[in-house]
Design a protein around this motif. Structure first.
Motif: not given
Length: 244
Positions: A35-38, A44-47, A124-126, A150-151
């Motif tokens: 994630f661009g080292f963020d 947030l993706f985990e949440e 799905i999670l993207l 979608a993220v």
């Protein structure tokens, strides 16, 4: 989930995140890394994953597989699909993840992968990051989603610390969502000044914004997330429907 389970899961996330070798440093302006080292994006993706329990995870634009490697380690029980339009990048990532049986790496146009996975899995999670050079596929990717969240990486969140992409005079941000034939009701952006992030982000270089778009799913869990701000597009959607 109890406190001990939460602490264990946080340890797993951080171990996966900081344990990934940053192969993307050979070209990417953010130095590579998941994630661009963020790490805030990883959290947030985990949440979102906890809230929606996705049947599959899709990444587009894998490049050399930094984010793919993180997803493979952090979500070992969920099928993960990724792709790149560059054959060399796809081959490298496939070799890098050859020991992860739940990961599928394809050399293909990203909207076709999104459509294929969306037909077979729900929700799905993207993580949509396939925007580099010509042929920006983001609008086609979003249009191919049936049910999911979608993220979108490199998204304009209107904050000076967070960068975004722009192609053919169109910002990677709300401007793209407004162009969709089926405009979403809402989208979400992170709240950069939220005070309760569990740890600081160590990305001191280019930090990209992300946009979160629920499609075909209830956006209630995103409304309840204290790290997100909701933005409405419902008025535009009503105009689009009336015009058609």
């Amino acid at each position: 989930m109890g406190a001990n389970s939460l602490d264990k899961r946080m340890s797993e996330i951080l171990s996966c995140f900081y344990g990934v070798e940053r192969a993307g440093a050979v070209r990417l302006s953010d130095g590579g890394g998941p994630f661009g080292f963020d790490v805030h994006t990883a959290l947030l993706f985990e949440e979102i994953a906890v809230a929606y329990r996705p049947a599959a995870i899709v990444e587009t634009g894998c490049f050399l597989g930094d984010t793919t490697a993180y997803l493979a380690g952090a979500y070992s029980e969920i099928p993960i699909f990724t792709c790149d339009i560059d054959a060399g990048a796809a081959q490298f990532t496939a070799s890098r993840l050859s020991g992860s049986d739940h990961v599928v790496v394809k050399h293909c146009d990203s909207p076709s992968l999104v459509a294929e996975v969306s037909e077979r899995h729900s929700p799905i999670l993207l993580f949509l990051d396939a925007h580099w050079g010509e042929g920006w596929p983001l609008a086609r990717e979003l249009a191919a989603i049936h049910d999911g969240v979608a993220v979108i990486h490199d998204f304009d969140i209107g904050h000076p610390r967070f960068d975004h992409d722009e192609y053919d005079g169109v910002r990677c941000g709300p401007d793209v969502l407004k162009q969709l034939s089926n405009i979403p009701d809402v989208f979400f952006t992170p709240e950069p000044d939220a005070a309760d992030y569990p740890l600081p982000c160590l990305q001191v270089g280019r930090r990209a914004g992300v946009g979160i778009v629920p499609i075909g799913v209830d956006h209630g869990p995103l409304d309840e997330n204290p790290h997100l701000t909701r933005h409405s597009l419902s008025a535009l959607r009503g105009t689009e429907t009336a015009a058609s």
